[in-house]
Scaffold this motif. Structure first.
Motif: not given
Length: 240
Positions: A65-73, A75-92
């Motif tokens: 659980f501590s790793t799930l909220a580490s700074t590195q993870l 940042v990575v999860v936020t960027v990846l999910v944002a990219l997926v949302l952009r590609l799937v929904l085609h909006r910002w």
């Protein structure tokens, strides 16, 4: 100043600044005004109780659980999910909401730790202590903003109530687990993680209202469907 800048200041910057003020005020109450008042006088007792019941199994669970909220993870999860949302929904709209919520809580956390100086619990620390105050918990705040933010987006697209409840239950449990983990590992007091729920949760609410609410308009008011600005100008001139 442009209409868009005014709206950004009113809907985002002002609420975020107000939240920062509230966080600093809470930090001062906990560390100075009410430091010798119950329940803050027994917070170390809670941490000692958790430390006394450590076991290899729970140590491993807490590390996850501590790793799930580490700074590195985060940042990575936020960027990846944002990219997926952009590609799937085609909006910002949705990617911006998530990135803004996570970024806002991080800024508030950082500046709050600069204003509030609080030592970590008087127990053995299972993680290396970063050079920031114990108040608030950065892990908990980040987990709240990211995973609850994702829950908001998934719930909005869910087609049934059970699906919405499932997404909310699964993703809200992550920051709860992170909060318990940070106390279990001796890194934060209970009031630290409680304040972090407020920080992350309110940042999600602020950005949801500012970015996801389709009833709000940015900048100039929308013109009637099918009419351009020139059409409206000509119509007004003819009427004159």
């Amino acid at each position: 100043m442009s209409d868009v800048a005014v709206q950004i200041a009113r809907r985002i910057l002002l609420p975020v600044a107000l939240l920062f003020s509230v966080m600093v005020a809470l930090g001062l109450l906990v560390t100075r005004v009410l430091a010798k008042t119950w329940p803050f006088t027994v917070e170390d007792t809670v941490n000692r109780g958790l430390a006394a019941h450590r076991s290899p199994v729970w140590n491993d669970v807490s590390l996850v659980f501590s790793t799930l909220a580490s700074t590195q993870l985060i940042v990575v999860v936020t960027v990846l999910v944002a990219l997926v949302l952009r590609l799937v929904l085609h909006r910002w709209r949705e990617p911006l909401f998530l990135c803004a919520a996570v970024s806002a809580q991080a800024l508030i956390f950082l500046f709050t730790t600069m204003a509030i100086d609080r030592r970590r619990p008087a127990v053995e620390h299972m993680d290396s202590s970063p050079p920031t105050s114990s108040f608030p918990s950065g892990h908990t705040s980040a987990a709240m903003a990211l995973y609850v933010g994702i829950a908001v987006l998934l719930a909005l697209r869910a087609r049934s109530t059970p699906a919405k409840v499932t997404w909310w239950t699964l993703l809200v449990l992550v920051p709860v687990g992170v909060a318990l983990t940070r106390m279990y590992r001796g890194m934060h007091h209970p009031s630290d993680v409680a304040a972090s729920f407020l920080n992350g949760g309110v940042c999600v609410a602020i950005m949801a209202r500012a970015v996801l609410d389709r009833t709000l308009t940015w900048g100039r008011a929308k013109l009637p469907l099918g009419r351009s600005g020139d059409d409206v100008t000509r119509a007004g001139a003819a009427a004159g």
